[in-house]
Enzyme design. Structure first.
Site, PDB file in Angstrom:
ATOM      1  CG  ASP A 193      -0.222  -0.166   2.509  1.00 24.20           C
ATOM      2  OD1 ASP A 193       0.808   0.513   2.708  1.00 24.20           O
ATOM      3  OD2 ASP A 193      -0.638  -0.999   3.338  1.00 24.20           O
ATOM      4  CE  LYS A 237      -8.847  -1.481  -1.062  1.00 26.47           C
ATOM      5  NZ  LYS A 237      -9.538  -1.272   0.170  1.00 26.47           N
TER       6      LYS A 237
END
Ligand code: R5P
Length: 279
Positions: free
Chosen positions: A160, A183
């Site tokens: 991330d 994302k």
């Protein structure tokens, strides 16, 4: 000179081998479970090495007892090297009435220790809670050295954006490209997770992170990389916290899993001892 606590025993042999001088201590438990420590040598300055993996609470209490005993014996400067600092993920109040647990632990250690060295702490900003000098030690060099030969033309990825700094540090050691997963909303109902602005097809990939606990993060990242056509997937993580069954699950999902020995596990193949000796 080093004092080895119960959370540092797995590092002691290598510390000695590489020239570290060890001060003798007696560590045991009373029959009721309370800890007992006794310092058998003397001196002015010492570095206590003890990681606080499970059972975490007793290792933290032992660090306090060692600090108290060392002060009692006249030691003037105490450094604590805590390769894995327990409670470091509890760094904010999410529900009213909760503590900032990492602050409580750091303040307690600050009662005795002048300096605190922690490896790859979850949130480096929390080091400000320690009243003395607090240092976040990077494992990037030892992780990079371990994977160097397997990754000639590879990429380093963080699972991330928050872990991007870790990926950058390892990639810079290896002279490789780096990126992170993100994302992206591709339609009102669909979210896609993939590495940002980097093509992984036919490339060897090293995923780095601070902690593996359930393994969920790594397994998901590895699944995406397989779909995108990555060649080999390596995982190099600092702290192998590993809840029950996590090692097996991650091992199945990737080509190689190696963590550092901040916590002793069956896949703690990367030693941080050379870094401790540089502190
Ligand atoms: C999250 O912020 C941490 O950096 C790790 O990615 C996380 O703790 C990994 O947990 P798990 O192995 O359970 O997915």
């Amino acid at each position: 000179m080093f004092v080895i606590g119960s959370g540092g025993r797995h590092l002691e042999g290598e510390l000695r081998k590489l020239g570290g001088e060890i001060l003798s201590v007696e560590l045991k438990k009373f029959p009721d479970g309370e800890k007992y420590v006794r310092i058998l040598g003397s001196g002015k300055e010492v570095t206590v090495v003890s990681s606080t993996f499970a059972p975490q609470d007793e290792k933290i209490v032992e660090l306090l007892l060692l600090g108290d005993a060392l002060r009692e014996k006249g030691f003037k400067k105490l450094r604590a090297v805590v390769p894995y600092l327990a409670y470091s993920r509890q760094d904010r109040v999410t529900k009213e009435g909760e503590p900032i647990s990492v602050r409580a632990v750091m303040r307690a250690l600050g009662l005795y220790y002048d300096e605190l060295y922690v490896f790859d702490i979850h949130n480096p900003e929390t080091l400000r809670f320690f009243p003395g000098k607090a240092v976040n030690v990077s494992p990037a060099r030892v992780i990079a050295n371990y994977f160097r030969k397997k990754l000639d033309d590879g990429i380093v990825l963080a699972p991330d954006r928050g872990a991007l700094g870790r990926a950058r540090a390892v990639a810079e050691e290896l002279g490789l490209e780096y990126s992170h997963f993100e994302k992206r909303r591709v339609s009102p109902t669909e979210v896609e997770i993939r590495p940002v602005d980097i093509n992984v097809q036919n490339k060897n990939v090293l995923i780095v992170d601070d902690i593996i606990s359930t393994g969920g993060t790594m397994i998901k990242a590895a699944g995406i990389l397989r779909k995108l056509g990555a060649r080999k997937i390596f995982v190099g993580v600092t702290h192998g916290v590993f809840v029950e069954g996590a090692i097996e699950k991650v091992n199945k999902a990737v080509d190689e899993l190696a963590v550092t020995n901040t916590i002793p596990t069956s896949v703690s193949r990367i030693s941080i001892v050379p870094e401790i000796l540089l502190l």
